[in-house]
Design an enzyme around this catalytic site. Structure first.
Site, PDB file in Angstrom:
ATOM      1  N   HIS A 189       0.873  -1.179   0.000  1.00 53.44           N
ATOM      2  CA  HIS A 189       0.000   0.000   0.000  1.00 53.44           C
ATOM      3  C   HIS A 189       0.915   1.236   0.000  1.00 53.44           C
ATOM      4  O   HIS A 189       1.963   1.222   0.658  1.00 53.44           O
ATOM      5  CB  HIS A 189      -0.860   0.086   1.266  1.00 53.44           C
ATOM      6  N   CYS A 285      -1.986   3.088   9.083  1.00 55.81           N
ATOM      7  CA  CYS A 285      -3.040   2.153   8.660  1.00 55.81           C
ATOM      8  C   CYS A 285      -4.188   2.091   9.655  1.00 55.81           C
ATOM      9  O   CYS A 285      -5.317   1.752   9.289  1.00 55.81           O
ATOM     10  CB  CYS A 285      -2.521   0.723   8.550  1.00 55.81           C
TER      11      CYS A 285
HETATM   12  N1  ARG Z   1      -3.696  -6.980   6.722  1.00 52.76           N
HETATM   13  C1  ARG Z   1      -4.139  -5.758   6.142  1.00 52.76           C
HETATM   14  C2  ARG Z   1      -4.200  -5.899   4.632  1.00 52.76           C
HETATM   15  O1  ARG Z   1      -3.343  -6.541   4.076  1.00 52.76           O
HETATM   16  C3  ARG Z   1      -3.239  -4.630   6.515  1.00 52.76           C
HETATM   17  C4  ARG Z   1      -3.688  -3.329   5.955  1.00 52.76           C
HETATM   18  C5  ARG Z   1      -2.763  -2.208   6.268  1.00 52.76           C
HETATM   19  N2  ARG Z   1      -3.326  -0.985   5.848  1.00 52.76           N
HETATM   20  C6  ARG Z   1      -2.683  -0.027   5.198  1.00 52.76           C
HETATM   21  N3  ARG Z   1      -3.312   1.063   4.946  1.00 52.76           N
HETATM   22  N4  ARG Z   1      -1.445  -0.177   4.764  1.00 52.76           N
HETATM   23  O2  ARG Z   1      -5.089  -5.404   3.998  1.00 52.76           O
END
Ligand code: ARG
Length: 301
Positions: A189, A285
């Site tokens: 992300h 996050c």
């Molecule tokens: N386990 C979650 C996923 O893979 C973690 C999300 C983390 N969020 C972020 N905005 N980076 O979706």
């Protein structure tokens, strides 16, 4: 690109019009980790971590972050739901700017049931929900970061959000969207490796991006405003930071990065989030930046 550096949201500056407006108080959305856990694998951080996140410790770490943020921002909460262990990562709820929200269209099928819940939350708050094409994955503020200083939206694509997402965001929000291709699966992300800060500062990990995207970042951000972090800080999710009122909340920070941030006028605040790292997330996050209240609520006290 000549970037006009101004921190105050334009509408705010016009309405209040004090000689020197106080910095906008940020509003954030969070979701308590009541049902948090690593129950499946949708990013490399989750490998070998199924069942390994310690819930009591996760709750303590989240509470610590919440308390620190609450001292400097207004926090809204969405109700956690059993069976949705990643709902705690509200950055992925969607993207809200002004009175409009785009609800995420999760690439990760495990997270698709969250869409309806986040949509209901946005609706209940009075946001107008912008239509979004069914076939374009978009994981919200995980992959779309508003740069207040430049008025642009930085967009990441390649792992979770689709390459077409930025042009849709541009149309919906009427702001320039800069598309950046993510190439390292550990930084799946945009918010795991890229963090626009106030005053036009930008903290990021260059190796997470392809060459053209790195060039795009550097073309828009003057060198004296760049805080490029090394792999060690990147891997402890230093770029997954939340800034409120000049403080930068992050999971961990090397001495070198700490010095860089202080030089730039920020106060780094370390708030350990080891249990959430097992799911591939950290401070940023766990929050979603909300518009509205941020520019209208007066600082308390
Ligand atoms: N386990 C979650 C996923 O893979 C973690 C999300 C983390 N969020 C972020 N905005 N980076 O979706």
């Amino acid at each position: 690109e000549a970037a006009v550096l101004s921190d105050a949201p334009r509408s705010d500056a016009r309405e209040a019009a004090p000689p020197r407006p106080a910095p906008a108080r940020r509003a954030l959305l969070m979701c308590a980790p009541d049902h948090f856990g690593v129950d499946y694998i949708i990013n490399p951080w989750m490998e070998n971590q199924i069942g390994q996140a310690a819930l009591p410790r996760a709750k303590a770490q989240w509470e610590n972050l919440r308390g620190k943020l609450a001292a400097h921002s207004d926090i809204a909460f969405v109700t956690p739901t059993p069976g949705l262990p990643d709902m705690v990562f509200t950055a992925n709820a969607g993207l809200a700017i002004g009175d409009t929200a785009v609800v995420s269209r999760f690439n990760a099928k495990e997270r698709r049931p969250e869409e309806r819940l986040f949509c209901e939350w946005f609706e209940a708050q009075g946001y107008s929900i912008a239509p979004w094409p069914e076939n374009v994955p978009f994981e919200g503020a995980g992959d779309a970061l508003l740069d207040h200083a430049r008025g642009i939206v930085w967009c990441g694509y390649g792992w979770r959000s689709g390459e077409e997402a930025p042009k849709h965001l541009e149309k919906i929000f009427g702001r320039r969207a800069v598309a950046l291709r993510l190439i390292d699966p550990r930084f799946y992300h945009l918010d795991t490796c890229f963090c626009p800060l106030s005053g036009g500062w930008l903290m990021f990990y260059p190796d997470a991006f392809d060459i053209a995207s790195r060039e795009a970042i550097r073309a828009i951000t003057p060198v004296e405003k760049r805080i490029e972090v090394g792999e060690k800080d990147a891997l402890s999710f230093a770029c997954n930071a939340v800034e409120v009122a000049g403080r930068v909340f992050l999971n961990a920070c090397s001495d070198e990065l700490r010095a860089r941030l202080i030089d730039a006028g920020f106060t780094p605040v370390v708030t350990p989030l080891s249990e959430f790292m097992k799911a591939g997330g950290a401070a940023k996050c766990l929050t979603l930046q909300l518009p509205g209240a941020a520019s209208t609520v007066m600082p308390r006290g």
